[in-house]
Design a protein around this motif. Structure first.
Motif, short mmCIF file in Angstrom:
data_model
loop_
_atom_site.label_atom_id
_atom_site.label_comp_id
_atom_site.label_asym_id
_atom_site.label_seq_id
_atom_site.Cartn_x
_atom_site.Cartn_y
_atom_site.Cartn_z
N TYR A 1 0.87 -1.19 0.00
CA TYR A 1 0.00 0.00 0.00
C TYR A 1 0.90 1.23 0.00
CZ TYR A 1 -4.04 2.95 1.10
OH TYR A 1 -5.04 3.90 1.06
N ALA A 2 0.66 2.18 -0.90
CA ALA A 2 1.56 3.33 -1.10
C ALA A 2 1.57 4.25 0.12
CB ALA A 2 1.14 4.12 -2.34
N LYS A 3 2.77 4.75 0.46
CA LYS A 3 2.92 5.61 1.64
C LYS A 3 2.12 6.91 1.50
CE LYS A 3 7.15 8.01 0.12
NZ LYS A 3 8.55 8.30 0.45
N ALA A 4 1.95 7.41 0.25
CA ALA A 4 1.21 8.67 0.06
C ALA A 4 -0.23 8.55 0.54
CB ALA A 4 1.25 9.07 -1.42
N SER A 5 -0.79 7.34 0.46
CA SER A 5 -2.17 7.13 0.89
C SER A 5 -2.27 7.00 2.41
CB SER A 5 -2.74 5.87 0.23
OG SER A 5 -2.69 5.97 -1.17
#
Length: 662
Positions: A66-70
């Motif tokens: 899961y992307a860190k930006a989210s």
């Protein structure tokens, strides 16, 4: 059977990624889902599915991503990821994974590499993972402790006491055997000779070791340098009585003399006199014995200079000299006969600081310093007779709320803390209160009379003033609101500063007061066939159809919302009805639900009305969505079927909301 493995480490500067290698459990062709929840609140943060977020290699190597930006808005703390098998519509929880999400420097424990092996057998998961390296331990220090002298012949001892990293080495050392008595010796001075300047001194024993005779040679010193010239200076000169002797004393040295002189005064001469008359600003009378300053003779230019922004008066009790006063000192002296300022505080502000999990609320001047007599802060109170009393604070003033005192706050939920002041018989005491619970807000007046409780580690109640010492029925005034819009991760552990501090001012909203209002109305003539199941589940935001919305930006994250719903629809089916549900922002579950009445015949009206209260628990804009779903058939808004009612003015759905300050 499921098992939760040791904790993975997820840094705020990297993506969420961990790998599970299943042995003995074939995941091929299964519909897998990973639900990530915050452990403290059990709130669902994200639901991950393949192929974007789940990758299966072979029969059992599962990678979750899961992307860190989210995740940028996620709170720091512990999370749990449930691995669920949804194959064929089932819901089987295979196992769970825990991970810590925090800043890199704060991740000190967890599974190394975020990778683990899951061995499956007899419907049980056995998890194998390698732990990360822990922080280095402190260096040990070893110091000498007690040193004891033992008797001759005893064994030497040594022992270490204390615990690492601070230890002591204690020793026991035996005395040696007593030696034989030696013969008495003699020392006699022989020849003493003067050597040449610059030669070495010499001592020679011309006797025996037992009867020494010492010949000594001592070199003559070099010729010294020429000395400096002497000086003479005058020291103190004192006048003595007429007829006494004159004196001169050297208080210096022979080479640097300092002479103090005592010289007698001469005899007094005959008295003089001043002739009576006007001498300008002074009138002389009585044969020169009476001198008087004439009226209006002393101008402003002849008195002492004063700094700009100062006034002349007197603060010190009793009559006496005129004093130089600042504007604030003048206001403090005459404030009881003045109306209060728009704020309860003049030349003051509230400042927060925290250390060792405790929070301190301090009163500072506008310059950011502690109040003083020269630069006081003024606090306005309402007296018992309805008049105003202004108290000057002239020294440091603060209130410390200790660690573990929650002030009725809840973990990770926004809250507001109100700072106030009490007039304790002229002594100003700072106080603090938190007026909101999850289900209610207790109103708070701007000024009044109240009692307080002494602050301590158990200061956990809402709607309670806490001060350094308890007071009973004393005048108080609200000074400021401190806003924690994201709350505290652990209530009572004061480790973050408030997001804002707002001083009391005109328009300041107090607990229980309405901050904002919004309304949403639907008048359009529409046909709706969307359904909402009438069963024992909470209606979801994807069920039914959205009729209207209302929203506003919250003043504070701790605000509460009060709402009311009114719906008038028509239905085309006998026994037709509609479920009405309200959702906050895009949250899946409804926060309030009601049913309309049942249609007795096609075309009958089905109506519904209800009110609700909600704690958003977040800052920013809050939008409330009114949705409706039929149990069967179709329902209509704004009329019946394609026939509108009242020419577009029929309000089929109305939602009214109010923001209430907490």
């Amino acid at each position: 059977m499921t098992k939760t493995i040791a904790i993975f480490q997820i840094s705020t500067e990297e993506d969420l990624r961990f790998q599970l290698d299943f042995v003995g459990l074939d995941l091929t062709g299964r519909a897998l889902r990973v639900n990530v929840r915050e452990r403290g609140s059990n709130a669902l943060k994200v639901s991950l599915v393949g192929p974007a977020n789940l990758t299966l290699v072979g029969a059992g190597n599962l990678t979750v991503f899961y992307a860190k930006a989210s995740m940028s808005a996620w709170s720091r703390g512990e999370y749990e990821a449930d691995i669920v098998d949804e194959t064929g519509g089932s819901f089987t929880r295979i196992m769970a994974v825990r991970f810590v999400y925090d800043d890199p420097g704060k991740l000190v424990y967890g599974v190394k590499g975020n990778q683990a092996t899951v061995t499956w057998g007899d419907n049980q998961a056995v998890v194998t993972a390698i732990g990360g390296v822990g922080p280095p331990g402190p260096a040990n220090t070893l110091e000498i402790g007690d040193v004891d002298t033992l008797e001759t012949g005893e064994e030497a001892t040594a022992s270490i006491t204390g615990s690492a990293p601070n230890q002591l080495l204690n020793l026991g050392l035996p005395k040696g055997n007593t030696g034989a008595t030696g013969a008495a010796g003699t020392v006699t001075i022989g020849d003493v000779t003067t050597g040449a300047p610059g030669s070495s001194a010499d001592v020679e024993n011309v006797g025996t070791p037992e009867d020494a005779v010492l010949n000594i040679t001592i070199p003559r010193g070099d010729v010294g340098a020429t000395g400096t010239a002497g000086t003479i200076a005058v020291g103190e000169v004192t006048t003595s009585l007429p007829g006494s002797d004159a004196e001169v004393t050297n208080v210096g040295t022979a080479g640097a003399a300092i002479f103090d002189f005592v010289l007698p005064r001469g005899d007094q001469g005959p008295p003089g006199s001043v002739v009576d008359g006007d001498k300008g600003d002074i009138a002389v009378s009585g044969g020169g014995t009476v001198w008087a300053v004439e009226a209006r003779a002393v101008s402003f230019g002849k008195v002492q200079a004063i700094a700009s922004g100062r006034m002349l008066g007197r603060l010190t009790a009793g009559s006496g000299d005129i004093e130089e006063l600042s504007g604030l000192q003048v206001l403090a002296n005459v404030g009881s006969v003045l109306q209060p300022a728009t704020s309860a505080l003049v030349n003051g502000k509230i400042v927060e600081s925290h250390v060792s999990n405790a929070v301190t609320i301090a009163l500072k001047t506008l310059a950011g310093t502690d109040p003083s007599a020269a630069d006081p802060a003024l606090v306005c109170f309402t007296a018992a007779d309805g008049s105003y009393v202004i108290r000057a604070v002239t020294a440091a003033l603060s209130l410390t709320i200790p660690s573990t005192a929650t002030m009725a706050a809840v973990n990770a939920l926004p809250f507001n803390l109100y700072a106030g002041a009490f007039d304790d018989a002229g002594t100003v005491r700072l106080g603090a209160t938190q007026q909101a619970l999850l289900t209610a807000v207790t109103p708070l007046a701007a000024r009044g009379v109240a009692s307080s409780t002494a602050v301590g580690t158990g200061s956990d109640n809402a709607a309670t003033w806490y001060t350094d010492s308890a007071v009973t029925s004393k005048a108080f005034t609200v000074l400021a609101r401190l806003e924690w819009n994201s709350g505290l991760a652990a209530a009572g552990t004061w480790v973050t500063s408030p997001d804002g501090i707002e001083l009391m001012h005109p328009g300041f909203r107090l607990p229980g007061q309405i901050v904002d209002r919004a309304r949403g109305v639907l008048t359009a003539n529409t046909t709706q066939t969307a359904t909402t199941p009438i069963d024992n589940t909470i209606p979801a935001i994807g069920e039914g159809v959205e009729l209207t919305t209302a929203g506003f930006p919250l003043k504070t994250g701790a605000s509460r919302v009060k709402g009311s719903i009114s719906v008038g629809l028509t239905h085309n089916t006998v026994n037709g009805a509609a479920a009405l549900h309200v959702h906050h922002n895009s949250t899946t579950d409804a926060i309030a639900v009601a049913l309309t009445n049942i249609a007795k015949a096609a075309g009958d009206f089905i109506n519904g009305a209800f009110s609700f209260r909600h704690t958003p628990g977040v800052s920013g804009t809050s939008t409330y969505r009114l949705r409706a779903g039929a149990n069967a058939g179709a329902f209509y808004t704004g009329g019946y079927a394609a026939t509108p009612y009242f020419n577009g003015t029929f309000q089929s759905a109305v939602i009214d909301i109010e923001e209430i300050m907490a």
